[in-house]
Scaffold this motif. Structure first.
Motif, PDB file in Angstrom:
ATOM      1  N   SER A 229      -4.192  -1.141   3.756  1.00 19.58           N
ATOM      2  CA  SER A 229      -5.131  -1.445   2.678  1.00 19.58           C
ATOM      3  C   SER A 229      -6.565  -1.345   3.215  1.00 19.58           C
ATOM      4  O   SER A 229      -6.828  -1.643   4.377  1.00 19.58           O
ATOM      5  CB  SER A 229      -4.853  -2.834   2.113  1.00 19.58           C
TER       6      SER A 229
ATOM      7  N   LYS B  69     -11.252  -1.640  10.086  1.00 19.96           N
ATOM      8  CA  LYS B  69     -10.701  -2.872   9.500  1.00 19.96           C
ATOM      9  C   LYS B  69     -10.962  -4.102  10.372  1.00 19.96           C
ATOM     10  O   LYS B  69     -10.783  -5.233   9.917  1.00 19.96           O
ATOM     11  CB  LYS B  69      -9.179  -2.749   9.311  1.00 19.96           C
TER      12      LYS B  69
ATOM     13  N   ASN C 177      -9.428  -2.824   3.517  1.00 18.30           N
ATOM     14  CA  ASN C 177     -10.210  -4.056   3.566  1.00 18.30           C
ATOM     15  C   ASN C 177     -10.339  -4.517   5.010  1.00 18.30           C
ATOM     16  O   ASN C 177      -9.509  -4.161   5.853  1.00 18.30           O
ATOM     17  CB  ASN C 177      -9.527  -5.162   2.749  1.00 18.30           C
TER      18      ASN C 177
ATOM     19  N   SER D 186      -6.760  -7.662  -0.382  1.00 17.94           N
ATOM     20  CA  SER D 186      -6.633  -6.206  -0.530  1.00 17.94           C
ATOM     21  C   SER D 186      -7.405  -5.709  -1.745  1.00 17.94           C
ATOM     22  O   SER D 186      -7.453  -6.377  -2.771  1.00 17.94           O
ATOM     23  CB  SER D 186      -5.162  -5.825  -0.670  1.00 17.94           C
TER      24      SER D 186
ATOM     25  N   GLU E 156       0.823  -4.535  -2.691  1.00 18.02           N
ATOM     26  CA  GLU E 156       1.287  -3.484  -1.805  1.00 18.02           C
ATOM     27  C   GLU E 156       2.757  -3.148  -2.064  1.00 18.02           C
ATOM     28  O   GLU E 156       3.477  -3.886  -2.737  1.00 18.02           O
ATOM     29  CB  GLU E 156       1.125  -3.921  -0.338  1.00 18.02           C
TER      30      GLU E 156
ATOM     31  N   HIS F 152      -3.258 -14.566   5.444  1.00 19.64           N
ATOM     32  CA  HIS F 152      -3.606 -13.201   5.105  1.00 19.64           C
ATOM     33  C   HIS F 152      -4.149 -13.286   3.695  1.00 19.64           C
ATOM     34  O   HIS F 152      -3.921 -14.265   3.006  1.00 19.64           O
ATOM     35  CB  HIS F 152      -2.322 -12.370   5.149  1.00 19.64           C
TER      36      HIS F 152
HETATM   37 MG    MG Z   1      -3.398  -5.133   4.032  1.00 15.90          MG
END
Ligand code: MG
Ligand code: TXA
Length: 325
Positions: free
Chosen positions: A143, A56, A145, A151, A180, A231
């Protein structure tokens, strides 16, 4: 390495076995869950967990959610207070993560919990639960990504982002929830919402008859360091709560409500023409990606109602629009 993609409709048990073999080698595998696609690895193996961070490109070691196949398995790893157990019985399998005191010698590696004496546990639905049952150990899974990106809700999103770094991606079609899991922590009989997500605060309140307490400010939630302000960032700048789209911007709309300047938009993507917040959550990340691909000018987003899953949608949108770090 270019990831092999196996679709669960081509053979569910074969897909479980292929993923289990990758996990047994200490490698991460991208898997569908009902919320978003996860990058899963053996939570008891520090090298495997380390490979999640590496894949990630995560800057810090945040605590990861550890996924269990059922409540019985979860109780082997953490202590449940009565309210947390009631929430687990009501919402598992499903998009709810409980922060709980870790049992001594649980076997979950400190790299997965960032050395905390608590752990975030969740029981996912479908393929992910079957895989955990077959593997027999908890799976740490953020996640799937690159850190800071949107995500993934489709296997194709994962392939485009991380395909060169992974051995295997399991394709289970679109993630039905689309955001999420909701993260809560129960302390002294108080239920605190650490991250809004796929179970709404209203649902938690209805199930427990208790008021859900939100942190004073999102940045006060040091316990959820994954909740960085910037984010889910698209490349194009994001403007929220607008009823006017500027020339060349991509428009993310809701419930078919008219927006001025629509004819000049690069693309119009309605999260739910019927005004259904569940459908809007399911489409959110995919539409952010599509909007981002359609414009370099910017992304304009109409106001989204704040109730139900609207809380999680607005939380993710505010992060997408936050100044980049
Ligand atoms: Mg995430
Ligand atoms: O829907 C989901 O929850 C997805 C899918 C793949 O299951 N997973 C996910 O995992 O979002 P992850 O690891 O990205 O979520 C981590 C979040 C962070 O905000 C982290 O700080 C919080 O969970 N968290 C994990 N353990 C915690 C703990 N012990 N105390 C407080 N927060 C914790």
């Amino acid at each position: 390495m270019t990831a092999k993609i196996i679709h669960i409709s081509d053979g569910f048990e074969e897909a479980v076995e292929a993923a289990r073999v990758v996990l047994a080698k200490g490698l991460p595998v991208a898997i569908p869950t009902e919320t978003v696609y996860g990058l899963a690895a053996d939570a008891t193996d520090p090298l495997a967990v380390g490979r999640i961070y590496e894949t990630k490109g995560r800057p810090q070691f945040n605590p990861l959610i550890c996924h269990m196949c059922d409540l019985g398995m979860a109780e082997r790893y953490a202590h449940f207070d009565p309210i947390s157990r009631h929430l687990a019985e009501t919402f598992w399998p499903g998009p709810l993560t409980l922060i709980l005191p870790l049992k001594a010698d649980s076997g979950i590696h400190a790299l997965a919990t960032a050395g905390l004496d608590t752990v975030g546990l969740r029981v996912p639905k479908g393929f992910a639960a079957s895989l955990i049952r077959a593997f027999g150990r908890p799976l740490a899974a953020p996640s799937a990504n690159t850190s800071g990106r949107i995500s993934p809700t489709h296997a194709q999103h994962v392939a485009e982002d991380l395909g060169e770094k992974l051995e295997l991606i399991i394709d289970g079609d679109a993630a039905p929830v689309g955001v999420e899991s909701t993260i809560v922590r129960v302390e002294d009989e108080t239920i605190r919402l650490l991250r809004p997500g796929g179970i709404s605060a209203e649902e938690l309140e209805a199930a427990t008859g208790r008021t859900i307490v939100r942190p004073a400010s999102p940045s006060a939630t040091i316990e959820a360091p994954g909740m960085l302000a910037s984010h889910y960032a698209p490349t194009a700048p994001v403007r929220l709560d607008t009823r006017e789209v500027r020339p060349g911007e991509a428009l993310i709309s809701f419930a078919g409500e008219p927006v001025s300047g629509e004819d000049r938009a690069a693309v119009i993507l309605d999260l739910s023409p019927a005004g259904d917040l569940r459908e809007a959550a399911a489409n959110l990340f995919d539409y952010l990606k599509k909007a981002d691909a359609a414009t370099e000018v910017g992304i304009a987003v109409v106001p989204i109602p704040a109730h139900g899953l609207g809380e999680a949608i607005n939380d993710r949108l505010s992060r997408a629009a936050a100044p980049r770090t």
